[in-house]
Write an enzyme that holds these catalytic residues in place. Sequence first.
Site, short mmCIF file in Angstrom:
data_model
loop_
_atom_site.label_atom_id
_atom_site.label_comp_id
_atom_site.label_asym_id
_atom_site.label_seq_id
_atom_site.Cartn_x
_atom_site.Cartn_y
_atom_site.Cartn_z
N HIS A 201 -2.80 -4.32 6.14
CA HIS A 201 -3.70 -3.21 6.41
C HIS A 201 -5.01 -3.30 5.62
O HIS A 201 -5.04 -3.70 4.47
CB HIS A 201 -3.02 -1.87 6.10
N ASP A 202 -6.10 -2.98 6.30
CA ASP A 202 -7.43 -2.84 5.70
C ASP A 202 -8.04 -4.16 5.24
O ASP A 202 -9.06 -4.15 4.53
CB ASP A 202 -7.42 -1.84 4.53
N GLY B 241 -2.65 -5.95 1.36
CA GLY B 241 -3.61 -4.97 1.85
C GLY B 241 -4.96 -5.04 1.16
O GLY B 241 -5.07 -5.43 -0.01
#
Length: 262
Positions: free
Chosen positions: A121-122, A139
């Site tokens: 994520h991200d 992440g």
Amino acid sequence: MSLIHPTAVVDSAAELDSSVSVGPYSVIGPHVRIAAGTSIGPHCVVEGHTTIGRDNRIFQFNSIGAISQDKKYAGEPCELTIGDRNTIREFCTFNIGTSQDAGVTRVGNDNWIMAYVHIAHDCQLGNQITMANNATLGGHVKVGDWVTIGGLTGILQRMNIGAHSMIGFASHVGQDVPPYMVVDGHPLAVRGVNLVGLRRRDFSAQRITAIREMHRLIYRQGKTLADARAGIVKLAETMPEAAADVALMDGFLGQATNGIAR
């Protein structure tokens, strides 16, 4: 003739260009948008708020756009965006972003992603990146243009990987990696300048000389990082052709938040 195999399940709300192909038994969710020329292989799942650009080749058995592996994620409408002309080999997992960051995981253009790669994520990936088999990004990792990441390498959350750097096989990356450097190992160590990569990309002799001098200032002269940065900035005066390279390195060092690989 339809380019979507009859066994594929494509939600009626998904937006696929008429030239997109979808292989057998793949599943495309309602919030997915896929631009012209992209192919989705067999047995893939593309879900979430995912946007995929033009002329990507996504091989079989990929999971694209699933929710993040973050216990704090509570169903916010976060996104994954993938640019153009990327090759994504088998068994990769790309997750959407989280509300703790920009809410978007981004993959740029012309990247070569080999099998079993995980992009959490991200993460923010640039262009022309090569990630070998089983490389894993935690992440919030940022990866600059033209980076090469060796197989079985793990990059911890929130690390920053500078443009034109190379990370060797089975490395443990727990510090930021400055641009242009070759690093590997566990503990991670800088081995030198990525000369092979720079020459392949037609860097001039003056630019390579300046980059080698930046390496010496940071790693070979016992300077503090502040003193090394001061010396790096001065290189632009004597080697104007390398001014952009100097600015890239100085800016990266100024924003490094995890310490730099030594």
